[in-house]
Design a protein around this motif. Structure first.
Motif, short mmCIF file in Angstrom:
data_model
loop_
_atom_site.label_atom_id
_atom_site.label_comp_id
_atom_site.label_asym_id
_atom_site.label_seq_id
_atom_site.Cartn_x
_atom_site.Cartn_y
_atom_site.Cartn_z
N ALA A 42 0.77 -1.39 0.04
CA ALA A 42 0.14 0.15 -0.10
C ALA A 42 1.00 1.38 0.00
O ALA A 42 0.68 1.91 -0.96
N SER A 69 -3.13 4.35 5.02
CA SER A 69 -3.24 3.33 4.06
C SER A 69 -2.50 2.04 4.64
O SER A 69 -3.02 0.89 4.36
N ALA A 80 -4.46 -1.29 5.58
CA ALA A 80 -3.99 -2.54 4.89
C ALA A 80 -3.80 -3.58 6.01
O ALA A 80 -3.93 -4.70 5.63
N TRP A 123 -5.23 -1.64 -5.79
CA TRP A 123 -4.86 -0.39 -5.05
C TRP A 123 -3.90 0.48 -5.93
O TRP A 123 -4.19 1.59 -5.88
N ILE A 178 -8.77 0.82 -0.11
CA ILE A 178 -8.12 -0.25 0.53
C ILE A 178 -8.98 -1.65 1.07
O ILE A 178 -8.58 -2.75 0.58
#
Length: 339
Positions: free
Chosen positions: A21, A71, A75, A105, A164
């Motif tokens: 991510a 993020s 994740a 993503w 996400i």
């Protein structure tokens, strides 16, 4: 007990999701910046001169640190949550989980950089000095600019969270609806990427709380020092509150948990961090208003610089105490069934 290689690989999924991510977001930022600074346009020299200033990079990276942290946290939480609820054996069924997650993503990040960002830039130009908002309404453009930036932040936050979620959902789709009784879900809670439940909870809470504190410091800095070119002051304004917030939230979360906590339940940690941050801000605002009201209506008037500095230090100490106390209380409230 010997761990199946596929299970061991599944236990590393939270770490890998977080790295994917953040890595894709950083890569897209680097590519966009290089393209911006190397393309042949009439205003490229002006852009390069702006990017050559340290305060521009400090502010930019501080603003990017918040979505990057969010993020990574989300994740990691999605993968960890799947391991704790489904077990490593079931999660291991999704052999291409990393590829699926990265593909989805990457599309979300590209949409955010090349779709949303240019769109909101065009919208903000309407509210700049001499823009259409000022031309047609006759009012100051700052109100419209603030509203546009608020809407942009909310939309980009929604895209990040939903992106996400969608990436993790599709990546782990093969893990659901099947029952492989090789490893109980509870076993995974203690072995995921070397992160015991208590440590995972504390780090999640502290990292998310500190990122929200950094976002607040950035907003205050932009408001108080709009054209500030003092690099040291900008660093202190952003870095010190961020480090202090992380340490204090870490301490509060540590006090609110116990060594035997199981499992981590990462989304509870996310809820703890957000709830504690909101409660700290609201409580601090109420205390600050009451403090200055009492100082104004009594003999405690701050008539000199020394009094103002003393009040600022006192409020800072109160804020630090609130972070620890409220984070500890909220953590215990959300995790009381697991302590």
């Amino acid at each position: 007990m010997t761990v199946n290689p596929s299970d061991e690989r599944a236990l590393r999924l939270p770490r890998d999701f977080a790295l994917i991510a953040v890595g894709l977001d950083v890569a897209m930022f680097v590519i966009s910046t290089v393209v911006l600074l190397t393309r042949f346009t009439p205003d490229v020299e002006q852009i390069r001169s702006a990017y050559a200033q340290p305060e521009v990079w400090i502010t930019m990276l501080a603003g990017l640190a918040v979505p990057w942290t969010l993020s990574a946290v989300l994740a990691w939480s999605h993968a960890r949550n799947a391991l704790e609820r489904l077990g490593a054996a079931n999660v291991a069924l999704a052999h291409d989980a990393r590829l699926r997650f990265g593909t989805v993503w990457a599309l979300v990040v590209a949409f955010s950089y090349y779709g949303l960002t240019p769109l909101f830039f065009k919208i903000r130009t309407l509210f700049m000095l001499g823009g259409r908002f000022e031309e047609f309404s006759g009012y100051s453009p700052y109100l419209g600019m603030g509203a546009a930036m608020l809407v942009q932040s909310v939309v980009q936050l929604a895209v990040l969270v939903l992106g996400i979620w969608l990436a993790a959902r599709l990546a782990l789709s093969r893990s659901r609806g099947q029952d492989v009784a090789v490893r109980a879900p509870e076993d995974a809670a203690f072995e995921v990427s070397g992160a015991p439940p208590r440590r995972a909870v504390v780090w999640l809470i502290a990292a998310l709380f500190a990122s929200m504190q950094l976002w607040s410091s950035l907003a205050v800095s932009n408001w108080l020092f709009r054209s500030d070119d003092n690099t040291l002051r900008l660093l202190l304004t952003l870095l010190l509150p961020w480090l202090a917030a992380f340490a204090l939230a870490f301490w509060g979360a540590w006090l609110g948990t116990r060594a035997g906590i199981s499992p981590a339940r990462p989304f509870r940690a996310v809820a703890v961090s957000v709830s504690a941050f909101v409660l700290v801000q609201v409580t601090s605002l109420v205390i600050a208003i009451a403090w200055f009201f009492l100082a104004y209506t009594s003999s405690m008037r701050m008539s000199n610089a020394l009094g103002a500095i003393g009040a600022t230090v006192a409020l800072a100490l109160v804020y630090a105490a609130l972070v620890v106390v409220i984070t500890r209380a909220v953590t215990r409230r959300f995790y009381r069934r697991y302590l």
